[in-house]
Design an enzyme around this catalytic site. Structure first.
Site, PDB file in Angstrom:
ATOM      1  N   HIS A  39       0.540  -1.052  -0.132  1.00  0.00           N
ATOM      2  CA  HIS A  39      -0.371  -0.049  -0.223  1.00  0.00           C
ATOM      3  C   HIS A  39       1.072   1.525   0.034  1.00  0.00           C
ATOM      4  CE1 HIS A  39      -2.722  -2.674   1.903  1.00  0.00           C
ATOM      5  NE2 HIS A  39      -3.572  -2.853   0.605  1.00  0.00           N
ATOM      6  N   GLN A 161      -8.821  -7.070 -10.843  1.00  0.00           N
ATOM      7  CA  GLN A 161      -9.590  -5.728 -10.597  1.00  0.00           C
ATOM      8  C   GLN A 161      -9.382  -4.451 -11.392  1.00  0.00           C
ATOM      9  OE1 GLN A 161      -9.908  -5.070  -6.202  1.00  0.00           O
ATOM     10  NE2 GLN A 161      -8.205  -3.485  -6.715  1.00  0.00           N
ATOM     11  N   ARG A 195      -3.998 -10.881   3.603  1.00  0.00           N
ATOM     12  CA  ARG A 195      -4.384 -11.927   4.280  1.00  0.00           C
ATOM     13  C   ARG A 195      -3.072 -12.924   4.861  1.00  0.00           C
ATOM     14  NH1 ARG A 195      -8.897 -10.830   0.075  1.00  0.00           N
ATOM     15  NH2 ARG A 195     -10.538 -10.792   0.748  1.00  0.00           N
TER      16      ARG A 195
HETATM   17  P1  AMP Z   1      -6.448  -3.930  -0.662  1.00  0.00           P
HETATM   18  O1  AMP Z   1      -6.620  -3.229   0.531  1.00  0.00           O
HETATM   19  O2  AMP Z   1      -6.161  -5.298  -0.441  1.00  0.00           O
HETATM   20  O3  AMP Z   1      -8.108  -3.928  -0.985  1.00  0.00           O
HETATM   21  O4  AMP Z   1      -5.727  -3.323  -1.314  1.00  0.00           O
HETATM   22  C1  AMP Z   1      -5.589  -1.511  -1.482  1.00  0.00           C
HETATM   23  C2  AMP Z   1      -4.804  -1.751  -2.722  1.00  0.00           C
HETATM   24  O5  AMP Z   1      -3.464  -2.392  -2.234  1.00  0.00           O
HETATM   25  C3  AMP Z   1      -5.325  -2.571  -4.244  1.00  0.00           C
HETATM   26  O6  AMP Z   1      -5.422  -1.468  -5.113  1.00  0.00           O
HETATM   27  C4  AMP Z   1      -4.463  -3.904  -4.239  1.00  0.00           C
HETATM   28  O7  AMP Z   1      -3.534  -4.241  -5.197  1.00  0.00           O
HETATM   29  C5  AMP Z   1      -2.993  -2.930  -3.522  1.00  0.00           C
HETATM   30  N1  AMP Z   1      -2.246  -4.363  -3.252  1.00  0.00           N
HETATM   31  C6  AMP Z   1      -2.529  -5.081  -2.468  1.00  0.00           C
HETATM   32  N2  AMP Z   1      -0.849  -5.524  -2.289  1.00  0.00           N
HETATM   33  C7  AMP Z   1      -0.170  -5.369  -2.979  1.00  0.00           C
HETATM   34  C8  AMP Z   1       0.829  -5.505  -3.032  1.00  0.00           C
HETATM   35  N3  AMP Z   1       1.472  -6.735  -2.719  1.00  0.00           N
HETATM   36  N4  AMP Z   1       1.856  -4.731  -4.366  1.00  0.00           N
HETATM   37  C9  AMP Z   1       1.014  -3.619  -4.563  1.00  0.00           C
HETATM   38  N5  AMP Z   1      -0.263  -3.337  -4.451  1.00  0.00           N
HETATM   39  C10 AMP Z   1      -1.117  -4.482  -3.815  1.00  0.00           C
END
Ligand code: AMP
Length: 292
Positions: A39, A161, A195
């Protein structure tokens, strides 16, 4: 650096409007919280595209179907805000309540207006998580209306997504630059994910097979392999090295339409994607690559 925390949609809209009138450029980083280095990388990218960066933190009920982990999804807003403050580069956090985002409720029958991107949500994760992407596109459209950004940054880790949101923004003439950032990984290759913290030590150790499978597939494509079945076989055998992995899918699809491919065309862009369960935890990994 002090971050302003905004919880109301009306206040967020008023602040964004004010910033826009002042000639500022706003970038939004939508998240569900439980923030990690992935993030923070999105925030860093967002700063390149705007002088005001807003991170939204909202665990969106409508993208979880009844069998999924909405109740146990980690929620720790205070720690998230501290983390963003330490990292710097964020001006505002938009953290609305469920009632603020869904004034009429979140049940299927209560949401009259859904945003649905037809076709792109029937493959890969969409096929296995009915209603998930409809929930994602609906909440992202709402977050866009609340925060009024010029640009929004998403992780390519959630590749489907990203493809769907980019198409939504284009189809609905939203005038928002949808920017994708490559996946941030642990040193052993595992994609960072909120997760991952559900995994036992043993599951965590074995979860590395997902990134190994994706990297093996990318190598195969770059090495000239044009047969998707051979690539998928390579992914499946890599994932099978982990006795705890229960593979859900491994696929090579067109990077824009997400359609399965019978043969790879040289020069085209493909998406390699996989999902597997480790215990109750479902993990995904993927990569976009050009066919040489
Ligand atoms: P989430 O909080 O999991 O819904 O993710 C929020 C944003 O962070 C989304 O755009 C995800 O694709 C991005 N994201 C989550 N994990 C990663 C990662 N390991 N590398 C880059 N972006 C990420």
């Amino acid at each position: 650096m002090d971050i302003s925390i905004v919880r109301s949609v009306i206040e967020m809209q008023a602040r964004s409007e004010h910033l826009r009138l002042g000639g500022h450029r706003i970038a939004l980083v939508p998240t569900m919280g439980a923030l990690h280095a992935g993030h923070l990388a999105l925030v860093h990218e967002a700063r390149k595209h705007a002088d005001v960066v807003v991170v939204s933190v909202f665990v969106n009920p409508t993208q979880f179907n009844p069998t999924e982990d909405l109740a146990r999804y980690p929620r720790r807003l205070d720690a998230d805000i501290r983390r963003l403050e330490e990292a710097g580069g964020v001006d505002g956090v938009f953290a609305p309540s469920v009632e603020e985002m869904y004034p009429f409720g979140t049940a299927d029958a209560a949401v009259a207006t859904w945003v649905e991107v037809a076709g792109l949500d029937t493959h890969l994760c969409g096929k296995r998580r009915p209603g998930h992407f409809r929930g994602v596109t609906t909440v992202v459209a709402k977050l866009f209306h609340a925060c009024r950004p010029h640009a929004a940054v998403f992780g390519l880790k959630d590749a489907q997504q990203f493809v769907i949101i980019r198409r939504m923004a284009a189809d609905l003439l939203m005038g928002i630059d949808v920017i994708g950032l490559p996946t941030v990984r642990e040193p052993d290759g595992l994609a960072l994910s909120s997760r991952n913290e559900y995994l036992t030590a043993e599951e965590r150790g074995q979860a590395v097979v997902l990134s190994k499978a994706v990297f093996a597939a990318v190598d195969a494509v770059r090495g000239g392999e044009l047969d998707p079945e051979a690539i998928v076989e390579r992914m499946r055998s890599t994932i099978a090295e982990a006795p705890l992995a229960r593979i859900q899918y491994a696929e090579v699809v067109d990077a824009y339409t997400l359609q399965p491919l019978s043969a790879l065309a040289r020069g085209s862009e493909v998406l390699i994607a996989t999902a597997a369960y480790f215990g109750e935890t479902r993990l995904i990994d993927s990569a976009f690559t050009r066919v040489s």
